[in-house]
Design a protein around this motif. Structure first.
Motif, PDB file in Angstrom:
ATOM      1  N   ASN A 150      14.542 -23.240  34.450  1.00 53.28           N
ATOM      2  CA  ASN A 150      13.766 -24.345  33.776  1.00 53.28           C
ATOM      3  C   ASN A 150      15.563 -25.404  33.455  1.00 53.28           C
ATOM      4  OD1 ASN A 150      11.372 -24.686  34.593  1.00 53.28           O
ATOM      5  ND2 ASN A 150      11.038 -23.992  31.704  1.00 53.28           N
ATOM      6  N   SER A 151      16.842 -23.902  33.584  1.00 51.31           N
ATOM      7  CA  SER A 151      17.515 -25.001  32.943  1.00 51.31           C
ATOM      8  C   SER A 151      18.239 -25.338  33.795  1.00 51.31           C
ATOM      9  CB  SER A 151      18.652 -23.832  32.276  1.00 51.31           C
ATOM     10  OG  SER A 151      17.922 -23.175  31.239  1.00 51.31           O
ATOM     11  N   ASN A 189       9.088 -19.145  36.299  1.00 52.09           N
ATOM     12  CA  ASN A 189       8.787 -18.141  35.232  1.00 52.09           C
ATOM     13  C   ASN A 189       7.205 -17.554  34.921  1.00 52.09           C
ATOM     14  OD1 ASN A 189      11.186 -18.387  35.040  1.00 52.09           O
ATOM     15  ND2 ASN A 189      11.827 -20.463  33.251  1.00 52.09           N
ATOM     16  N   GLU A 195      18.122 -12.219  38.739  1.00 51.30           N
ATOM     17  CA  GLU A 195      17.465 -13.357  38.646  1.00 51.30           C
ATOM     18  C   GLU A 195      16.446 -13.361  40.144  1.00 51.30           C
ATOM     19  OE1 GLU A 195      16.427 -15.859  38.342  1.00 51.30           O
ATOM     20  OE2 GLU A 195      17.697 -17.540  38.581  1.00 51.30           O
TER      21      GLU A 195
HETATM   22  C1  LIG Z   1      11.937 -30.829  33.697  1.00 52.80           C
HETATM   23  C2  LIG Z   1      12.554 -30.499  32.484  1.00 52.80           C
HETATM   24  C3  LIG Z   1      13.717 -31.021  31.575  1.00 52.80           C
HETATM   25  C4  LIG Z   1      14.338 -30.598  30.453  1.00 52.80           C
HETATM   26  N1  LIG Z   1      15.213 -31.708  30.007  1.00 52.80           N
HETATM   27  C5  LIG Z   1      16.036 -30.935  28.376  1.00 52.80           C
HETATM   28  C6  LIG Z   1      16.540 -31.560  28.512  1.00 52.80           C
HETATM   29  O1  LIG Z   1      17.103 -32.346  28.152  1.00 52.80           O
HETATM   30  N2  LIG Z   1      17.633 -30.291  26.852  1.00 52.80           N
HETATM   31  C7  LIG Z   1      16.696 -29.691  26.518  1.00 52.80           C
HETATM   32  O2  LIG Z   1      17.423 -28.821  25.325  1.00 52.80           O
HETATM   33  N3  LIG Z   1      15.667 -28.218  26.857  1.00 52.80           N
HETATM   34  C8  LIG Z   1      15.815 -29.201  28.265  1.00 52.80           C
HETATM   35  N4  LIG Z   1      14.408 -28.625  28.988  1.00 52.80           N
HETATM   36  C9  LIG Z   1      14.299 -27.687  28.511  1.00 52.80           C
HETATM   37  C10 LIG Z   1      15.041 -26.255  28.873  1.00 52.80           C
HETATM   38  O3  LIG Z   1      15.592 -26.140  30.098  1.00 52.80           O
HETATM   39  C11 LIG Z   1      14.663 -24.792  28.409  1.00 52.80           C
HETATM   40  O4  LIG Z   1      14.071 -24.977  27.423  1.00 52.80           O
HETATM   41  C12 LIG Z   1      15.357 -23.914  28.292  1.00 52.80           C
HETATM   42  O5  LIG Z   1      16.162 -23.902  29.742  1.00 52.80           O
HETATM   43  C13 LIG Z   1      15.394 -22.626  28.994  1.00 52.80           C
HETATM   44  O6  LIG Z   1      16.575 -21.862  29.041  1.00 52.80           O
HETATM   45  P1  LIG Z   1      15.824 -19.952  29.653  1.00 52.80           P
HETATM   46  O7  LIG Z   1      17.591 -19.918  29.826  1.00 52.80           O
HETATM   47  O8  LIG Z   1      15.065 -19.180  28.568  1.00 52.80           O
HETATM   48  O9  LIG Z   1      14.793 -20.336  30.836  1.00 52.80           O
HETATM   49  P2  LIG Z   1      15.369 -20.378  32.397  1.00 52.80           P
HETATM   50  O10 LIG Z   1      16.644 -21.943  32.243  1.00 52.80           O
HETATM   51  O11 LIG Z   1      14.157 -21.664  33.073  1.00 52.80           O
HETATM   52  O12 LIG Z   1      15.917 -19.273  32.371  1.00 52.80           O
HETATM   53  C14 LIG Z   1      14.980 -18.146  33.234  1.00 52.80           C
HETATM   54  C15 LIG Z   1      15.475 -17.184  34.259  1.00 52.80           C
HETATM   55  O13 LIG Z   1      14.617 -16.240  34.378  1.00 52.80           O
HETATM   56  C16 LIG Z   1      15.012 -15.847  35.993  1.00 52.80           C
HETATM   57  N5  LIG Z   1      12.875 -15.464  35.716  1.00 52.80           N
HETATM   58  C17 LIG Z   1      12.281 -15.169  35.719  1.00 52.80           C
HETATM   59  N6  LIG Z   1      11.009 -13.928  36.152  1.00 52.80           N
HETATM   60  C18 LIG Z   1      12.273 -13.160  36.148  1.00 52.80           C
HETATM   61  C19 LIG Z   1      12.013 -11.287  36.946  1.00 52.80           C
HETATM   62  N7  LIG Z   1      10.963 -11.488  36.456  1.00 52.80           N
HETATM   63  N8  LIG Z   1      13.290 -11.555  36.773  1.00 52.80           N
HETATM   64  C20 LIG Z   1      14.129 -11.942  37.436  1.00 52.80           C
HETATM   65  N9  LIG Z   1      14.372 -12.734  36.557  1.00 52.80           N
HETATM   66  C21 LIG Z   1      13.619 -13.427  36.015  1.00 52.80           C
HETATM   67  C22 LIG Z   1      14.139 -16.997  36.533  1.00 52.80           C
HETATM   68  O14 LIG Z   1      14.455 -17.128  37.419  1.00 52.80           O
HETATM   69  C23 LIG Z   1      15.094 -17.973  35.673  1.00 52.80           C
HETATM   70  O15 LIG Z   1      16.516 -17.850  35.903  1.00 52.80           O
HETATM   71  C24 LIG Z   1      13.675 -29.307  29.978  1.00 52.80           C
HETATM   72  C25 LIG Z   1      12.921 -28.953  30.867  1.00 52.80           C
HETATM   73  C26 LIG Z   1      12.501 -28.886  32.153  1.00 52.80           C
HETATM   74  C27 LIG Z   1      11.525 -28.596  32.336  1.00 52.80           C
END
Ligand SMILES: Cc1cc2nc3c(=O)[nH]c(=O)nc-3n(C[C@H](O)[C@H](O)[C@H](O)COP(=O)(O)OP(=O)(O)OC[C@H]3O[C@@H](n4cnc5c(N)ncnc54)[C@H](O)[C@@H]3O)c2cc1C
Length: 490
Positions: free
Chosen positions: A43-44, A238, A33
């Motif tokens: 974003n989660s 991100n 992370e």
């Molecule tokens: C304000 C807001 C409200 C939302 N509300 C909703 C909702 O109510 N319902 C819904 O379904 N969706 C919602 N979403 C969308 C949802 O949050 C995202 O679609 C989802 O969280 C994406 O999950 P993910 O695991 O792909 O990415 P993320 O949760 O963004 O995880 C990405 C991870 O990668 C890490 N990372 C990035 N680059 C690197 C690197 N080079 N090396 C190591 N780690 C790295 C980051 O730090 C993070 O931990 C919302 C988003 C936002 C911003």
């Protein structure tokens, strides 16, 4: 050098689900992370936590959450059948959504909710935001009756607990920079940790590190001019690292690379999301008012549909306006319907007792043109159709462009309120092409890249042009579980 079976990059919802699935399949797992622990979760952690999944009965909902007899008797949960879910996805993406990926999302969405529950995530009825009392019952609308208890922070907290219990090792402040290959096979990740290079080796790597929404250079390059000016609703971490790393070794880009989920967001919100504020800078109640640009004009059909089906593209429409801002204006008839976040102290809000006074307070707006817009709008409303906010009421306008198709009411009752908004980007749609059977990343010749998997925002092909609220977390969990299982078996 550290050796594991599976190395997961990221620690948001998709990564956490991938790590849990890989552990379930017997693999040793490391998670990298980039954020320090206090800012971790991607974003989660910023998410509101609404979850869009297919259900056709209260029995389906009971597989996901405990409902008391009184809650069942007193609620109209509606349905989100697989057909309704398909219709929404197809309509919103103009039929561009990948047929296989979208079928998996729709048909396996209930199952992944049950799986998340089995991992300790608690779900509750979404009483606060998408429901209202109608004829003595609480009626849910927008096909979103369930949310995570505690929202995005609650989800990440529950999954953090589950990965800790499962024995996953998490490395914070560790930024993955490059994929390590032996021949064509991905065998690890080269990362930087407190300025030092560290290599994490694994039989397989799962990239679940988000899109490029927080990277202004990539936004301008792929989404187009002006997108560097958007505010970021969520994490600052991100930066598109995972996409770059994968493209560098020949992974196939897939999906709507010039598209993004972007909403109306407080004009004076900070550059990136603030974890203490979460999603509260959002402004999703525009369906009950008007959106006004610097020229004093309307520019979208505010009432085209429930906000769940328009909010993710209207942020981009605000970005296209002169000065990249728009005022949302309401009168006293509807202010009681505004979502609770409109009441927060830090919002950029003005109030006025007359339309003329309001015109003078909408900073940056041509007041004369605004008054003309309101006059024409008020005169265009089909007043014989009753206003009903829990359904698409068909109370629209006639003879103005753009029309307002539902919930059109004259702006005529003081006090008036105005809220200044700009574009807040949530996440980017472009991603990588995966093998839908196991989450493995394909290369540009459509051949699986040995040892490389991806999940979450990094999966391309699901969303084009628009998005249905609550889909991101469900698809992240689903494709996270798929990739984690696939990686453990590779
Ligand atoms: C304000 C807001 C409200 C939302 N509300 C909703 C909702 O109510 N319902 C819904 O379904 N969706 C919602 N979403 C969308 C949802 O949050 C995202 O679609 C989802 O969280 C994406 O999950 P993910 O695991 O792909 O990415 P993320 O949760 O963004 O995880 C990405 C991870 O990668 C890490 N990372 C990035 N680059 C690197 C690197 N080079 N090396 C190591 N780690 C790295 C980051 O730090 C993070 O931990 C919302 C988003 C936002 C911003």
């Amino acid at each position: 050098m550290k050796q594991y079976d599976v190395v997961v990059v990221g620690k948001g919802n998709a990564a956490l689900c991938a790590a849990l699935a890989a552990r379930d399949a017997g693999a040793s797992v490391a998670m990298l992370e980039v954020a320090p622990e206090e800012e971790s979760g991607g974003n989660s952690r910023f998410a509101g936590g609404v979850m869009r999944f297919a259900y056709s009965s209260v029995e389906d909902l009971k597989r996901v959450t405990d409902l008391t007899d009184a809650e069942v008797a007193g609620s109209d949960f509606g349905t989100n059948t697989t057909d309704e879910y398909f219709d929404d996805l197809f309509r919103l993406t103009s039929f561009r959504t990948d047929p296989v990926l979208s079928e998996m999302l729709v048909k396996q969405s209930l199952d992944i909710m049950v799986w998340l529950r089995s991992k300790g995530v608690k779900f509750v009825p979404n009483f606060g935001r998408q429901s209202a009392p109608v004829n003595g019952k609480r009626k849910f609308f927008g096909r979103l009756p369930i949310e995570v208890s505690g929202g995005g922070p609650g989800l990440v907290q529950a999954l953090d607990k589950a990965v800790a219990a499962a024995g996953v090792e998490v490395f914070y402040s560790t930024r993955a920079k490059r994929l390590v290959q032996e021949g064509d096979r991905v065998v690890g990740v080269s990362a930087s940790q407190a300025g030092k290079a560290v290599e994490f080796r694994g039989k397989a790597v799962v990239l679940a590190c988000g899109g490029f929404e927080a990277n202004p250079e990539m936004r301008a390059r792929y989404l187009g001019p002006g997108w560097e000016l958007a505010k970021v609703r969520g994490t600052r971490f991100n930066q598109g690292d995972g996409l770059k790393m994968a493209l560098d070794i020949g992974a196939a880009p897939y999906g709507n690379w010039s598209g993004a989920h972007a909403t109306g967001w407080d004009l004076n919100a900070p550059e990136f999301g603030d974890i203490h504020v979460g999603d509260q800078f959002q402004k999703h109640s525009y369906i009950f008012g008007l959106l006004i640009n610097a020229d004093g004009k309307r520019f979208v059909d505010e009432g085209a549909d429930f906000h769940s089906f328009t909010y993710a593209k209207y942020g981009g429409e605000v970005l296209k306006q002169p000065g990249q801002f728009a005022w949302q204006v309401f009168d006293a008839k509807v202010t009681k319907l505004l979502r609770p976040e409109y009441r927060m102290k830090m919002m950029t809000r003005v109030t006025a007792n007359t339309l003329e006074e309001l015109a003078g307070k909408l900073e940056g707006v041509n007041g004369k043109a605004f008054l003309e817009t309101v006059r024409a709008y008020n005169a265009s409303i089909q007043k014989h159709v009753p206003f009903e906010h829990t359904v698409k009421d068909g109370r629209g306008t006639m003879g103005i462009d753009p029309p307002k198709s539902n919930w059109a009411q004259a702006l005529d009752t003081p006090p008036f309120e105005g809220y200044a908004t700009t574009c807040g980007i949530t996440f980017t749609f472009g991603g990588l092409r995966i093998d839908p059977s196991n989450g493995q990343v394909l290369d540009v010749t459509m051949t699986p890249i040995p040892g490389l998997y991806c999940a979450g925002e990094m999966v391309g092909g699901l969303y084009y042009f628009n998005y249905a609220s609550g889909t991101g977390l469900v698809s992240g969990a689903l494709f996270g579980r798929l990739a984690g299982t696939g990686a453990a078996r590779s």
